[in-house]
Design a protein around this motif. Structure first.
Motif, PDB file in Angstrom:
ATOM      1  N   ASP A  54       0.820  -1.229   0.000  1.00  0.00           N
ATOM      2  CA  ASP A  54       0.000   0.000   0.000  1.00  0.00           C
ATOM      3  C   ASP A  54       0.846   1.269   0.000  1.00  0.00           C
ATOM      4  O   ASP A  54       0.437   2.315   0.516  1.00  0.00           O
ATOM      5  CB  ASP A  54      -0.957   0.025   1.195  1.00  0.00           C
ATOM      6  N   ARG A  57      -0.306   5.265  -2.730  1.00  0.00           N
ATOM      7  CA  ARG A  57      -1.722   5.137  -2.401  1.00  0.00           C
ATOM      8  C   ARG A  57      -2.093   3.678  -2.635  1.00  0.00           C
ATOM      9  O   ARG A  57      -1.510   3.000  -3.480  1.00  0.00           O
ATOM     10  CB  ARG A  57      -2.595   6.018  -3.295  1.00  0.00           C
ATOM     11  N   CYS A  58      -3.090   3.203  -1.895  1.00  0.00           N
ATOM     12  CA  CYS A  58      -3.510   1.803  -2.063  1.00  0.00           C
ATOM     13  C   CYS A  58      -3.894   1.544  -3.520  1.00  0.00           C
ATOM     14  O   CYS A  58      -4.738   2.239  -4.077  1.00  0.00           O
ATOM     15  CB  CYS A  58      -4.696   1.503  -1.160  1.00  0.00           C
ATOM     16  N   ALA A  60      -2.152   2.004  -6.161  1.00  0.00           N
ATOM     17  CA  ALA A  60      -1.532   2.881  -7.161  1.00  0.00           C
ATOM     18  C   ALA A  60      -0.424   2.174  -7.932  1.00  0.00           C
ATOM     19  O   ALA A  60      -0.362   2.251  -9.164  1.00  0.00           O
ATOM     20  CB  ALA A  60      -0.992   4.147  -6.488  1.00  0.00           C
ATOM     21  N   SER A  63      -1.741  -0.723 -10.078  1.00  0.00           N
ATOM     22  CA  SER A  63      -2.450  -0.303 -11.290  1.00  0.00           C
ATOM     23  C   SER A  63      -1.510  -0.123 -12.468  1.00  0.00           C
ATOM     24  O   SER A  63      -1.963  -0.054 -13.617  1.00  0.00           O
ATOM     25  CB  SER A  63      -3.204   1.020 -11.035  1.00  0.00           C
ATOM     26  N   GLN A  89      -9.576  -0.431  -5.360  1.00  0.00           N
ATOM     27  CA  GLN A  89      -8.614   0.667  -5.375  1.00  0.00           C
ATOM     28  C   GLN A  89      -7.796   0.670  -6.672  1.00  0.00           C
ATOM     29  O   GLN A  89      -7.552   1.724  -7.263  1.00  0.00           O
ATOM     30  CB  GLN A  89      -7.703   0.553  -4.151  1.00  0.00           C
ATOM     31  N   MET A  90      -7.399  -0.504  -7.132  1.00  0.00           N
ATOM     32  CA  MET A  90      -6.645  -0.604  -8.396  1.00  0.00           C
ATOM     33  C   MET A  90      -7.475  -0.097  -9.570  1.00  0.00           C
ATOM     34  O   MET A  90      -6.966   0.600 -10.453  1.00  0.00           O
ATOM     35  CB  MET A  90      -6.239  -2.051  -8.665  1.00  0.00           C
ATOM     36  N   THR A  92      -9.888   2.095  -9.597  1.00  0.00           N
ATOM     37  CA  THR A  92      -9.996   3.555  -9.615  1.00  0.00           C
ATOM     38  C   THR A  92      -8.672   4.181 -10.041  1.00  0.00           C
ATOM     39  O   THR A  92      -8.657   5.147 -10.805  1.00  0.00           O
ATOM     40  CB  THR A  92     -10.425   4.107  -8.241  1.00  0.00           C
ATOM     41  N   GLU A  93      -7.564   3.621  -9.566  1.00  0.00           N
ATOM     42  CA  GLU A  93      -6.248   4.157  -9.925  1.00  0.00           C
ATOM     43  C   GLU A  93      -5.968   3.973 -11.414  1.00  0.00           C
ATOM     44  O   GLU A  93      -5.282   4.791 -12.037  1.00  0.00           O
ATOM     45  CB  GLU A  93      -5.155   3.471  -9.097  1.00  0.00           C
ATOM     46  N   GLY A 100     -12.166   7.576  -5.871  1.00  0.00           N
ATOM     47  CA  GLY A 100     -10.989   7.015  -5.237  1.00  0.00           C
ATOM     48  C   GLY A 100     -11.308   6.584  -3.818  1.00  0.00           C
ATOM     49  O   GLY A 100     -12.399   6.846  -3.295  1.00  0.00           O
TER      50      GLY A 100
END
Length: 231
Positions: A54, A57-58, A60, A63, A89-90, A92-93, A100
């Motif tokens: 993490d 950002r988690c 990030a 991704s 989270q991936m 959204t990244e 996010g």
């Protein structure tokens, strides 16, 4: 049907997701973050965990993993993709889902069996549910507060792209109690709770029938199979 589950450095729930795929009646396929090969799968799951610790950002760093270029192409071509917790989270990244996820508003990691309301049954991962059905899915996160601009929230709400909402308790401060969202096409869904932990009697949340008997999460995976069969 073949459903791939991608393992990243720090993934914790990849094996659980693969077990859920098998419980639903599909073939699970293990995929590796460093490859550029989806192995001919029909759908994809990005599992929960703490990819790359993490850092930044988690999600990030994950991704930007090699396989994510294939994931993005497959998603844009209509392949069903489910992102669970760290996988959300991936997504959204990677720009596949809007908004996010940030640190829980109370600043602490939380683990609970969470009630959700199904807001959208038109996605590849929710077609087996009934509209406004309430389900119980385990939740475990430290950075699960869903945030987005006011314009984005208005668009998601107006287009019916909020897929799940938290019921009774908002565990992380997410805007509008949002627990999960979908893309415009409805093939990509991300949520913070973990449906793979509620697919087998004896291992899920407690219900009025028996302890650990909750299997509401299984419908996510059977829905994907039904969507693929109908395509």
């Amino acid at each position: 049907m073949r459903i791939g589950v991608i393992t990243f450095p720090g993934s914790l729930d990849d094996r659980d997701a693969r077990r859920a795929v098998r419980a639903a009646g599909a073939e699970d396929v293990a995929l590796w973050h460093g490859d550029h090969d989806l192995a001919g799968v029909d759908a994809l799951v990005l599992p929960g965990g703490f990819s790359y610790g993490d850092y930044l950002r988690c999600g990030a760093i994950a991704s930007l993993s090699p396989i994510m270029s294939e994931v993005v192409d497959a998603a844009n071509n209509g392949m069903p993709v489910l992102g669970i917790c760290n996988g959300f989270q991936m997504l959204t990244e990677a720009g596949l889902l809007p908004g996010g996820l940030i640190r829980n508003d109370h600043g602490a990691f939380i683990r609970r069996d969470q009630r959700l309301r199904v807001e959208n049954t038109g996605t590849a991962w929710t077609n087996g549910f009934e509209a406004e059905q309430e389900i119980v899915i385990p939740l475990k996160n430290g950075e699960g507060e869903y945030v987005a601009s006011a314009e984005t929230i208005e668009r998601l709400e107006g287009e019916g792209r909020v897929v799940f909402r938290y019921v009774a308790v908002n565990p992380n401060g997410s805007i509008n109690d949002i627990a999960g969202v979908t893309n415009e096409r409805g093939n990509v869904v991300g949520l913070m709770p973990h449906p793979e932990h509620a697919t087998e009697p004896g291992f899920g949340p407690d219900t009025t029938a028996a302890m650990r008997s909750g299997v509401d999460g299984l419908t996510f995976f059977t829905s994907a199979i039904a969507a693929l069969q109908a395509a």
